[in-house]
Design an enzyme around this catalytic site. Sequence first.
Site, PDB file in Angstrom:
ATOM      1  N   GLY A  76      55.156  28.592  44.476  1.00 12.78           N
ATOM      2  CA  GLY A  76      55.856  29.864  44.322  1.00 12.78           C
ATOM      3  C   GLY A  76      55.996  30.354  42.896  1.00 12.78           C
ATOM      4  O   GLY A  76      57.006  30.977  42.555  1.00 12.78           O
ATOM      5  N   ASN A  97      54.325  32.781  41.378  1.00 10.84           N
ATOM      6  CA  ASN A  97      54.360  34.247  41.372  1.00 10.84           C
ATOM      7  C   ASN A  97      55.669  34.761  41.970  1.00 10.84           C
ATOM      8  O   ASN A  97      56.193  35.782  41.525  1.00 10.84           O
ATOM      9  CB  ASN A  97      53.159  34.826  42.119  1.00 10.84           C
ATOM     10  CG  ASN A  97      51.986  35.085  41.194  1.00 10.84           C
ATOM     11  OD1 ASN A  97      52.126  35.746  40.177  1.00 10.84           O
ATOM     12  ND2 ASN A  97      50.832  34.536  41.541  1.00 10.84           N
ATOM     13  N   ARG A 109      48.041  32.152  54.642  1.00  9.90           N
ATOM     14  CA  ARG A 109      47.820  32.421  56.059  1.00  9.90           C
ATOM     15  C   ARG A 109      47.161  33.779  56.202  1.00  9.90           C
ATOM     16  O   ARG A 109      47.557  34.749  55.549  1.00  9.90           O
ATOM     17  CB  ARG A 109      49.148  32.450  56.814  1.00  9.90           C
ATOM     18  CG  ARG A 109      49.875  31.123  56.858  1.00  9.90           C
ATOM     19  CD  ARG A 109      49.321  30.225  57.934  1.00  9.90           C
ATOM     20  NE  ARG A 109      49.599  30.750  59.276  1.00  9.90           N
ATOM     21  CZ  ARG A 109      48.990  30.324  60.375  1.00  9.90           C
ATOM     22  NH1 ARG A 109      48.054  29.402  60.318  1.00  9.90           N
ATOM     23  NH2 ARG A 109      49.306  30.835  61.560  1.00  9.90           N
ATOM     24  N   LEU A 145      46.952  36.981  58.137  1.00 11.04           N
ATOM     25  CA  LEU A 145      47.918  37.651  58.997  1.00 11.04           C
ATOM     26  C   LEU A 145      47.216  38.439  60.099  1.00 11.04           C
ATOM     27  O   LEU A 145      46.117  38.962  59.900  1.00 11.04           O
ATOM     28  CB  LEU A 145      48.779  38.593  58.160  1.00 11.04           C
ATOM     29  CG  LEU A 145      49.649  37.895  57.112  1.00 11.04           C
ATOM     30  CD1 LEU A 145      50.161  38.895  56.094  1.00 11.04           C
ATOM     31  CD2 LEU A 145      50.800  37.155  57.773  1.00 11.04           C
ATOM     32  N   ASN A 160      49.807  42.221  47.888  1.00  9.89           N
ATOM     33  CA  ASN A 160      49.290  40.878  47.644  1.00  9.89           C
ATOM     34  C   ASN A 160      48.723  40.808  46.232  1.00  9.89           C
ATOM     35  O   ASN A 160      48.333  41.823  45.647  1.00  9.89           O
ATOM     36  CB  ASN A 160      48.187  40.549  48.657  1.00  9.89           C
ATOM     37  CG  ASN A 160      47.646  39.135  48.490  1.00  9.89           C
ATOM     38  OD1 ASN A 160      48.415  38.186  48.366  1.00  9.89           O
ATOM     39  ND2 ASN A 160      46.323  38.980  48.480  1.00  9.89           N
ATOM     40  N   HIS A 173      45.728  38.807  44.001  1.00 18.07           N
ATOM     41  CA  HIS A 173      44.471  38.073  44.234  1.00 18.07           C
ATOM     42  C   HIS A 173      43.800  37.775  42.899  1.00 18.07           C
ATOM     43  O   HIS A 173      43.667  38.670  42.049  1.00 18.07           O
ATOM     44  CB  HIS A 173      43.532  38.905  45.110  1.00 18.07           C
ATOM     45  CG  HIS A 173      42.244  38.214  45.418  1.00 18.07           C
ATOM     46  ND1 HIS A 173      42.160  37.166  46.306  1.00 18.07           N
ATOM     47  CD2 HIS A 173      40.982  38.408  44.932  1.00 18.07           C
ATOM     48  CE1 HIS A 173      40.903  36.749  46.362  1.00 18.07           C
ATOM     49  NE2 HIS A 173      40.176  37.487  45.543  1.00 18.07           N
ATOM     50  N   SER A 222      44.062  41.053  40.524  1.00 21.26           N
ATOM     51  CA  SER A 222      44.297  42.358  41.136  1.00 21.26           C
ATOM     52  C   SER A 222      45.538  42.291  42.012  1.00 21.26           C
ATOM     53  O   SER A 222      45.779  41.296  42.691  1.00 21.26           O
ATOM     54  CB  SER A 222      43.109  42.792  42.006  1.00 21.26           C
ATOM     55  OG  SER A 222      41.894  42.803  41.286  1.00 21.26           O
ATOM     56  N   ASP A 275      41.669  40.957  51.548  1.00 16.41           N
ATOM     57  CA  ASP A 275      41.537  41.354  50.141  1.00 16.41           C
ATOM     58  C   ASP A 275      40.830  42.699  49.969  1.00 16.41           C
ATOM     59  O   ASP A 275      40.058  42.898  49.027  1.00 16.41           O
ATOM     60  CB  ASP A 275      40.777  40.277  49.345  1.00 16.41           C
ATOM     61  CG  ASP A 275      41.464  38.925  49.396  1.00 16.41           C
ATOM     62  OD1 ASP A 275      42.701  38.902  49.468  1.00 16.41           O
ATOM     63  OD2 ASP A 275      40.766  37.896  49.358  1.00 16.41           O
ATOM     64  N   ALA A 317      48.396  36.154  33.408  1.00 15.40           N
ATOM     65  CA  ALA A 317      48.230  37.585  33.693  1.00 15.40           C
ATOM     66  C   ALA A 317      48.864  37.950  35.032  1.00 15.40           C
ATOM     67  O   ALA A 317      49.466  39.024  35.173  1.00 15.40           O
ATOM     68  CB  ALA A 317      46.742  37.944  33.695  1.00 15.40           C
ATOM     69  N   GLU A 318      48.738  37.072  36.024  1.00 11.49           N
ATOM     70  CA  GLU A 318      49.345  37.328  37.324  1.00 11.49           C
ATOM     71  C   GLU A 318      50.848  37.537  37.199  1.00 11.49           C
ATOM     72  O   GLU A 318      51.416  38.483  37.759  1.00 11.49           O
ATOM     73  CB  GLU A 318      49.079  36.146  38.268  1.00 11.49           C
ATOM     74  CG  GLU A 318      47.634  36.012  38.715  1.00 11.49           C
ATOM     75  CD  GLU A 318      47.439  34.819  39.639  1.00 11.49           C
ATOM     76  OE1 GLU A 318      48.411  34.437  40.336  1.00 11.49           O
ATOM     77  OE2 GLU A 318      46.333  34.265  39.676  1.00 11.49           O
TER      78      GLU A 318
END
Length: 317
Positions: free
Chosen positions: A15, A17, A93, A95, A109, A111, A138, A147, A175-176
């Site tokens: 976790g 992010n 997962r 979805l 999301n 990625h 992204s 994605d 960067a995320e």
Amino acid sequence: MADRAKVAVLISGSGTNMAALLYASRAADCPYEIVLVAANDPEAKGLRLAEAEGVATFALSHKGMTRPEHDAAMDGAIRASGAAWVALAGYMRILTPEFVGKWEGRMVNIHPSLLPKYTGLHTHERAIEAGDSHGGVSVHLVTAQLDDGPVLGQTPVAILPGDTADSLAARVLIAEHQLYSRCLASLVTRETSPAWLLERVRERAMEMPEADETVSHGMACFGIVKGKKFAYVSADHHGDGRVALLVKISGPDEQAMLIEQDEARYYRPTYFGNDWIGIRLDLGDTDWDAIRDWLGRSWRSVAPKKLTILLDAADAF
């Protein structure tokens, strides 16, 4: 900060992010708050962090459950938390389309690639093997296709000589953590952004035959070429603090009925008289199909018959 957007974050592991989103939300000017951290693994380390930070958690293993059953349980927990937005942060997962459809436009999301390059897994290896100068990250809206949703933001990260997938991933992760909170903040506030709301109206107004856009009385105005006006977008006009669509209606009886029906959404626009209605766009729950219908009706009220006949013929097919 009052009326902050409520966000649920879905995780599967550490976790990091989620933590970046959570700590960004502690800033006084952040427009969102994290109201739930949910995981498909009860042992996910991120759950412990969320608990320590006073955030509600929900955990349900997907093992032994069908995908629709598990998605339904996650959806129930999210809705019970009061969240209006969902952020996927390392949620491993796929979805179901049903779950994605329920949160269309409200689920985001992150990625680790510069989409549309390298959807799926092993993105850093693939970027290095391809000889790319940059990897990156992204943030995108989630759609049923993996994605593939509209990109909200990207950060390129240089690939250095001798980089491995792990070394590149470590820099991309930095960067995320910076990009995700900025994109989420922009997403949850855009439904009250005058520029974003105007663009949504513009897309629909310009679908009408021979429509054009001008500026009138300091407002964006849509009319028929060399003809009458059928819509205006008011953004804090005369300091009223509202972003609204102004369209033509049948007269004072309809105007009074609409205002009585929903006085928070409908109002009598100043200087426009009884043949127009103001429809608030900045309440965060605009029905854009209904706005298209309002624009079409208003256009028909001023369009010459030759144009309405053409439109009716086109609709017949």
